[in-house]
Design a protein around this motif. Sequence first.
Motif, PDB file in Angstrom:
ATOM      1  N   UNK A 135      14.622  16.438   0.056  1.00  0.00           N
ATOM      2  CA  UNK A 135      15.691  17.432  -0.118  1.00  0.00           C
ATOM      3  C   UNK A 135      15.787  17.935  -1.554  1.00  0.00           C
ATOM      4  N   UNK A 136      16.131  19.211  -1.701  1.00  0.00           N
ATOM      5  CA  UNK A 136      16.242  19.797  -3.035  1.00  0.00           C
ATOM      6  C   UNK A 136      17.244  19.050  -3.895  1.00  0.00           C
ATOM      7  N   UNK A 137      18.285  18.538  -3.297  1.00  0.00           N
ATOM      8  CA  UNK A 137      19.325  17.864  -4.088  1.00  0.00           C
ATOM      9  C   UNK A 137      18.824  16.574  -4.739  1.00  0.00           C
ATOM     10  N   UNK A 138      17.671  16.057  -4.282  1.00  0.00           N
ATOM     11  CA  UNK A 138      17.106  14.847  -4.875  1.00  0.00           C
ATOM     12  C   UNK A 138      16.397  15.132  -6.207  1.00  0.00           C
ATOM     13  N   UNK A 139      16.002  16.375  -6.442  1.00  0.00           N
ATOM     14  CA  UNK A 139      15.250  16.712  -7.647  1.00  0.00           C
ATOM     15  C   UNK A 139      16.189  16.908  -8.833  1.00  0.00           C
ATOM     16  N   UNK A 140      15.838  16.350  -9.991  1.00  0.00           N
ATOM     17  CA  UNK A 140      16.632  16.671 -11.184  1.00  0.00           C
ATOM     18  C   UNK A 140      16.452  18.145 -11.529  1.00  0.00           C
ATOM     19  N   UNK A 141      17.427  18.739 -12.186  1.00  0.00           N
ATOM     20  CA  UNK A 141      17.258  20.139 -12.613  1.00  0.00           C
ATOM     21  C   UNK A 141      16.088  20.270 -13.585  1.00  0.00           C
ATOM     22  N   UNK A 142      15.413  21.414 -13.536  1.00  0.00           N
ATOM     23  CA  UNK A 142      14.396  21.725 -14.545  1.00  0.00           C
ATOM     24  C   UNK A 142      13.127  20.913 -14.473  1.00  0.00           C
ATOM     25  N   UNK A 143      12.670  20.540 -13.275  1.00  0.00           N
ATOM     26  CA  UNK A 143      11.402  19.806 -13.155  1.00  0.00           C
ATOM     27  C   UNK A 143      10.285  20.653 -13.763  1.00  0.00           C
ATOM     28  N   UNK A 144       9.536  20.066 -14.720  1.00  0.00           N
ATOM     29  CA  UNK A 144       8.447  20.803 -15.343  1.00  0.00           C
ATOM     30  C   UNK A 144       7.167  19.986 -15.528  1.00  0.00           C
ATOM     31  N   UNK A 145       7.193  18.729 -15.092  1.00  0.00           N
ATOM     32  CA  UNK A 145       5.991  17.887 -15.143  1.00  0.00           C
ATOM     33  C   UNK A 145       5.983  16.945 -13.946  1.00  0.00           C
ATOM     34  N   UNK A 146       4.808  16.380 -13.652  1.00  0.00           N
ATOM     35  CA  UNK A 146       4.699  15.434 -12.540  1.00  0.00           C
ATOM     36  C   UNK A 146       3.473  14.549 -12.725  1.00  0.00           C
ATOM     37  N   UNK A 147       3.419  13.504 -11.888  1.00  0.00           N
ATOM     38  CA  UNK A 147       2.234  12.667 -11.762  1.00  0.00           C
ATOM     39  C   UNK A 147       2.284  12.015 -10.390  1.00  0.00           C
ATOM     40  N   UNK A 148       1.134  11.588  -9.899  1.00  0.00           N
ATOM     41  CA  UNK A 148       1.058  10.901  -8.606  1.00  0.00           C
ATOM     42  C   UNK A 148       0.128   9.702  -8.719  1.00  0.00           C
ATOM     43  N   UNK A 149       0.391   8.718  -7.855  1.00  0.00           N
ATOM     44  CA  UNK A 149      -0.365   7.465  -7.872  1.00  0.00           C
ATOM     45  C   UNK A 149      -0.632   6.998  -6.445  1.00  0.00           C
ATOM     46  N   UNK A 150      -1.687   6.211  -6.292  1.00  0.00           N
ATOM     47  CA  UNK A 150      -1.968   5.528  -5.029  1.00  0.00           C
ATOM     48  C   UNK A 150      -2.279   4.072  -5.373  1.00  0.00           C
TER      49      UNK A 150
ATOM     50  N   UNK B 257       0.868  -1.176   0.000  1.00  0.00           N
ATOM     51  CA  UNK B 257       0.000   0.000   0.000  1.00  0.00           C
ATOM     52  C   UNK B 257       0.906   1.228   0.000  1.00  0.00           C
ATOM     53  N   UNK B 258       0.812   2.044  -1.050  1.00  0.00           N
ATOM     54  CA  UNK B 258       1.796   3.100  -1.229  1.00  0.00           C
ATOM     55  C   UNK B 258       1.195   4.279  -1.989  1.00  0.00           C
ATOM     56  N   UNK B 259       1.725   5.461  -1.722  1.00  0.00           N
ATOM     57  CA  UNK B 259       1.407   6.660  -2.488  1.00  0.00           C
ATOM     58  C   UNK B 259       2.716   7.152  -3.094  1.00  0.00           C
ATOM     59  N   UNK B 260       2.690   7.481  -4.391  1.00  0.00           N
ATOM     60  CA  UNK B 260       3.907   7.846  -5.117  1.00  0.00           C
ATOM     61  C   UNK B 260       3.718   9.178  -5.829  1.00  0.00           C
ATOM     62  N   UNK B 261       4.799   9.955  -5.886  1.00  0.00           N
ATOM     63  CA  UNK B 261       4.834  11.149  -6.729  1.00  0.00           C
ATOM     64  C   UNK B 261       6.105  11.129  -7.556  1.00  0.00           C
ATOM     65  N   UNK B 262       5.973  11.532  -8.810  1.00  0.00           N
ATOM     66  CA  UNK B 262       7.080  11.561  -9.765  1.00  0.00           C
ATOM     67  C   UNK B 262       7.287  13.006 -10.211  1.00  0.00           C
ATOM     68  N   UNK B 263       8.548  13.433 -10.283  1.00  0.00           N
ATOM     69  CA  UNK B 263       8.894  14.791 -10.689  1.00  0.00           C
ATOM     70  C   UNK B 263       9.847  14.692 -11.876  1.00  0.00           C
ATOM     71  N   UNK B 264       9.441  15.244 -13.023  1.00  0.00           N
ATOM     72  CA  UNK B 264      10.092  14.994 -14.303  1.00  0.00           C
ATOM     73  C   UNK B 264      10.658  16.260 -14.931  1.00  0.00           C
ATOM     74  N   UNK B 265      11.854  16.143 -15.517  1.00  0.00           N
ATOM     75  CA  UNK B 265      12.360  17.123 -16.477  1.00  0.00           C
ATOM     76  C   UNK B 265      12.016  16.534 -17.840  1.00  0.00           C
ATOM     77  N   UNK B 266      11.032  17.114 -18.530  1.00  0.00           N
ATOM     78  CA  UNK B 266      10.513  16.497 -19.752  1.00  0.00           C
ATOM     79  C   UNK B 266      11.488  16.571 -20.919  1.00  0.00           C
TER      80      UNK B 266
END
Length: 197
Positions: free
Chosen positions: A125-140, A55-64
Motif C-alpha cells: 500500500x502507498x501509505x506504507x512508503x515514507x514520503x520522498x522515496x529516492x533510493x532502494x536496494x534489494x536482497x535475496x 529463505x527470503x527476498x527483500x526490497x528497501x525503499x529509502x528517503x535519503x
Amino acid sequence: MDQLTIIKVMHEPVIIRFKAGDQGLIMEVNSLFFDDPSAPSGEPGKPFDGLWDYEVVESFFLNSETKDYLEVELCPSTCLVILILYLNNKDDILIFFESCVKKGLDLIFKADINWNKWNGTALIPWRYFPPGVDKMNSYAIHGSGIGRTYEALYPIPREDIESGQGPNFHRLEYFKRFSLKWIMGENWEQPASDLWK
C-alpha cells in the motif's frame, strides 16, 4: 555472523519486478526455490518476526534525506509469511530495531512453489512508503550454516569491506537512485501517509 565474502552468483538470478497498482506498488518475485532452511512455523499470511533468518527476498525503499525507509520481506514458503519494517536509520546496527516506526503490518501476498521455483506477488500500500522515496536496494537470502548466501542488487564494493564484517542490509550509503515515478508516470504524486507523521 560470518565474515562477508563476495562471490559470483552461480545460479539463475532472482528477478524482482515492480508494477503500478491502484492501491499501491505491486512487487513480483521469481526465484529458484532452495527450500533451505525449512519454512518458518508462522501462521499463513501473518507477519513473522525474524523472517530474515529463512529463505527470503527483500526490497528497501529509502528517503535519503530523512533516512526513513520501508523494508518488505517475502518468503516463498506455503506459510506465506511476511514482515514489514519502518525504520529510521541508526548508525549502530545493534540498536536499529529500536527505531522501528511500525512492524508487522498486513500485506496482500500470495506465493506458489512449482518444483524448484517460486513466484510471489505482493501489493504494498502507498501509505506504507515514507514520503520522498529516492533510493532502494534489494536482497535475496537462502541457505543454512556455512552455506548461508546473501545476494544484493547493489552490494557493498569489495574495497569497502572491512576485516571481520558480516552481512548488513542497512548500509544506506550503497543504495542506488530510484523513483516511484519511473513506474507510476512522471505526473503521479505519492499519496500522503498517515503512518509517517
